[in-house]
Design a protein around this motif. Structure first.
Motif, PDB file in Angstrom:
ATOM      1  N   ALA A  82     -25.705  29.454 -43.240  1.00 22.16           N
ATOM      2  CA  ALA A  82     -24.388  28.954 -43.633  1.00 22.16           C
ATOM      3  C   ALA A  82     -23.403  30.108 -43.820  1.00 22.16           C
ATOM      4  CB  ALA A  82     -24.485  28.126 -44.914  1.00 22.16           C
ATOM      5  N   ILE A  83     -23.862  31.199 -44.378  1.00 24.33           N
ATOM      6  CA  ILE A  83     -22.988  32.370 -44.571  1.00 24.33           C
ATOM      7  C   ILE A  83     -22.563  32.938 -43.222  1.00 24.33           C
ATOM      8  CG2 ILE A  83     -22.933  34.768 -45.388  1.00 24.33           C
ATOM      9  CD1 ILE A  83     -24.728  33.772 -47.744  1.00 24.33           C
ATOM     10  N   ASP A  84     -23.500  33.033 -42.275  1.00 27.30           N
ATOM     11  CA  ASP A  84     -23.162  33.541 -40.939  1.00 27.30           C
ATOM     12  C   ASP A  84     -22.145  32.640 -40.253  1.00 27.30           C
ATOM     13  OD1 ASP A  84     -24.803  35.716 -41.218  1.00 27.30           O
ATOM     14  OD2 ASP A  84     -26.423  34.908 -39.974  1.00 27.30           O
ATOM     15  N   VAL A  85     -22.313  31.327 -40.393  1.00 26.00           N
ATOM     16  CA  VAL A  85     -21.373  30.384 -39.789  1.00 26.00           C
ATOM     17  C   VAL A  85     -19.985  30.585 -40.377  1.00 26.00           C
ATOM     18  CG1 VAL A  85     -20.749  27.943 -39.574  1.00 26.00           C
ATOM     19  CG2 VAL A  85     -23.112  28.657 -39.177  1.00 26.00           C
ATOM     20  N   MET A  86     -19.876  30.635 -41.690  1.00 28.76           N
ATOM     21  CA  MET A  86     -18.566  30.770 -42.327  1.00 28.76           C
ATOM     22  C   MET A  86     -17.944  32.144 -42.061  1.00 28.76           C
ATOM     23  SD  MET A  86     -17.877  27.868 -43.259  1.00 28.76           S
ATOM     24  CE  MET A  86     -16.256  28.349 -43.796  1.00 28.76           C
ATOM     25  N   ARG A  88     -18.226  33.837 -39.281  1.00 28.10           N
ATOM     26  CA  ARG A  88     -17.640  33.755 -37.936  1.00 28.10           C
ATOM     27  C   ARG A  88     -16.370  32.911 -37.932  1.00 28.10           C
ATOM     28  NH1 ARG A  88     -21.835  34.371 -33.645  1.00 28.10           N
ATOM     29  NH2 ARG A  88     -23.065  36.089 -34.450  1.00 28.10           N
ATOM     30  N   VAL A  89     -16.365  31.819 -38.696  1.00 31.35           N
ATOM     31  CA  VAL A  89     -15.164  30.979 -38.774  1.00 31.35           C
ATOM     32  C   VAL A  89     -14.014  31.781 -39.372  1.00 31.35           C
ATOM     33  CG1 VAL A  89     -14.151  28.948 -39.927  1.00 31.35           C
ATOM     34  CG2 VAL A  89     -16.423  28.786 -38.861  1.00 31.35           C
ATOM     35  N   ASN A  90     -14.278  32.499 -40.443  1.00 27.87           N
ATOM     36  CA  ASN A  90     -13.247  33.320 -41.083  1.00 27.87           C
ATOM     37  C   ASN A  90     -12.741  34.413 -40.133  1.00 27.87           C
ATOM     38  OD1 ASN A  90     -13.249  31.855 -43.451  1.00 27.87           O
ATOM     39  ND2 ASN A  90     -14.812  33.148 -44.398  1.00 27.87           N
ATOM     40  N   GLN A  91     -13.649  35.049 -39.390  1.00 30.08           N
ATOM     41  CA  GLN A  91     -13.247  36.066 -38.423  1.00 30.08           C
ATOM     42  C   GLN A  91     -12.341  35.464 -37.354  1.00 30.08           C
ATOM     43  OE1 GLN A  91     -17.013  37.562 -37.087  1.00 30.08           O
ATOM     44  NE2 GLN A  91     -17.124  39.105 -38.695  1.00 30.08           N
ATOM     45  N   HIS A  92     -12.670  34.272 -36.924  1.00 28.10           N
ATOM     46  CA  HIS A  92     -11.866  33.591 -35.914  1.00 28.10           C
ATOM     47  C   HIS A  92     -10.437  33.410 -36.410  1.00 28.10           C
ATOM     48  CE1 HIS A  92     -10.839  30.762 -32.715  1.00 28.10           C
ATOM     49  NE2 HIS A  92     -10.245  30.059 -33.662  1.00 28.10           N
ATOM     50  N   TYR A  93     -10.295  32.906 -37.633  1.00 27.51           N
ATOM     51  CA  TYR A  93      -8.948  32.690 -38.176  1.00 27.51           C
ATOM     52  C   TYR A  93      -8.206  34.003 -38.387  1.00 27.51           C
ATOM     53  CZ  TYR A  93      -9.807  27.728 -38.766  1.00 27.51           C
ATOM     54  OH  TYR A  93     -10.054  26.403 -38.525  1.00 27.51           O
ATOM     55  N   GLU A  94      -8.908  35.051 -38.800  1.00 28.38           N
ATOM     56  CA  GLU A  94      -8.262  36.354 -38.967  1.00 28.38           C
ATOM     57  C   GLU A  94      -7.781  36.899 -37.626  1.00 28.38           C
ATOM     58  OE1 GLU A  94     -10.904  38.962 -41.075  1.00 28.38           O
ATOM     59  OE2 GLU A  94     -10.928  37.664 -42.829  1.00 28.38           O
ATOM     60  N   ASP A  95      -8.575  36.720 -36.571  1.00 28.78           N
ATOM     61  CA  ASP A  95      -8.185  37.189 -35.243  1.00 28.78           C
ATOM     62  C   ASP A  95      -6.988  36.440 -34.700  1.00 28.78           C
ATOM     63  OD1 ASP A  95     -10.277  38.968 -35.363  1.00 28.78           O
ATOM     64  OD2 ASP A  95     -11.598  37.803 -34.057  1.00 28.78           O
ATOM     65  N   MET A  96      -6.775  35.206 -35.162  1.00 29.92           N
ATOM     66  CA  MET A  96      -5.671  34.389 -34.681  1.00 29.92           C
ATOM     67  C   MET A  96      -4.328  34.794 -35.300  1.00 29.92           C
ATOM     68  SD  MET A  96      -7.090  32.428 -32.521  1.00 29.92           S
ATOM     69  CE  MET A  96      -5.869  31.193 -32.200  1.00 29.92           C
ATOM     70  N   ARG A  97      -4.370  35.589 -36.364  1.00 28.97           N
ATOM     71  CA  ARG A  97      -3.132  36.003 -37.059  1.00 28.97           C
ATOM     72  C   ARG A  97      -2.377  37.022 -36.273  1.00 28.97           C
ATOM     73  NH1 ARG A  97      -5.155  36.554 -43.257  1.00 28.97           N
ATOM     74  NH2 ARG A  97      -6.055  34.507 -43.378  1.00 28.97           N
TER      75      ARG A  97
END
Length: 97
Positions: A82-86, A88-97
């Motif tokens: 679950a930590i790995d999933v979240m 990656r999700v957080n990294q995705h949103y940071e990259d979108m900024r």
């Protein structure tokens, strides 16, 4: 809900060069995009349309469990999946900024 993903392969060979065209909500739209892409690329590329179910669980099973259930139990320490999933999700949103 079914989705249709269009991928393009150079000469029909996914090993040479593949890229993504789009995801469509109906088969006709997917093939319209696929055929337009093939024409645009001058016949050097072939499109493939993959059908899938939106938000479907991974249907591959190991010992009667889907892959996500199996991974949570056997691959990683408690909570790490679950930590790995979240992460990656957080990294995705940071990259979108």
């Amino acid at each position: 809900m079914k989705t249709y993903t269009v991928l393009v392969n150079r000469g029909g060979d996914a090993e040479k060069h593949t890229y993504f065209v789009g995801v469509y909500g109906d088969l006709v739209s997917a093939y319209r995009a696929a055929i337009a892409e093939e024409y645009w690329r001058g016949g050097k590329y072939d499109c493939v349309v993959h059908e899938s179910e939106l938000n479907a669980e991974n249907l591959c099973e190991i010992d009667g469990e889907n892959i996500e259930e199996w991974c949570e139990k056997y691959c990683l320490p408690d909570g790490a999946y679950a930590i790995d999933v979240m992460t990656r999700v957080n990294q995705h949103y940071e990259d979108m900024r």
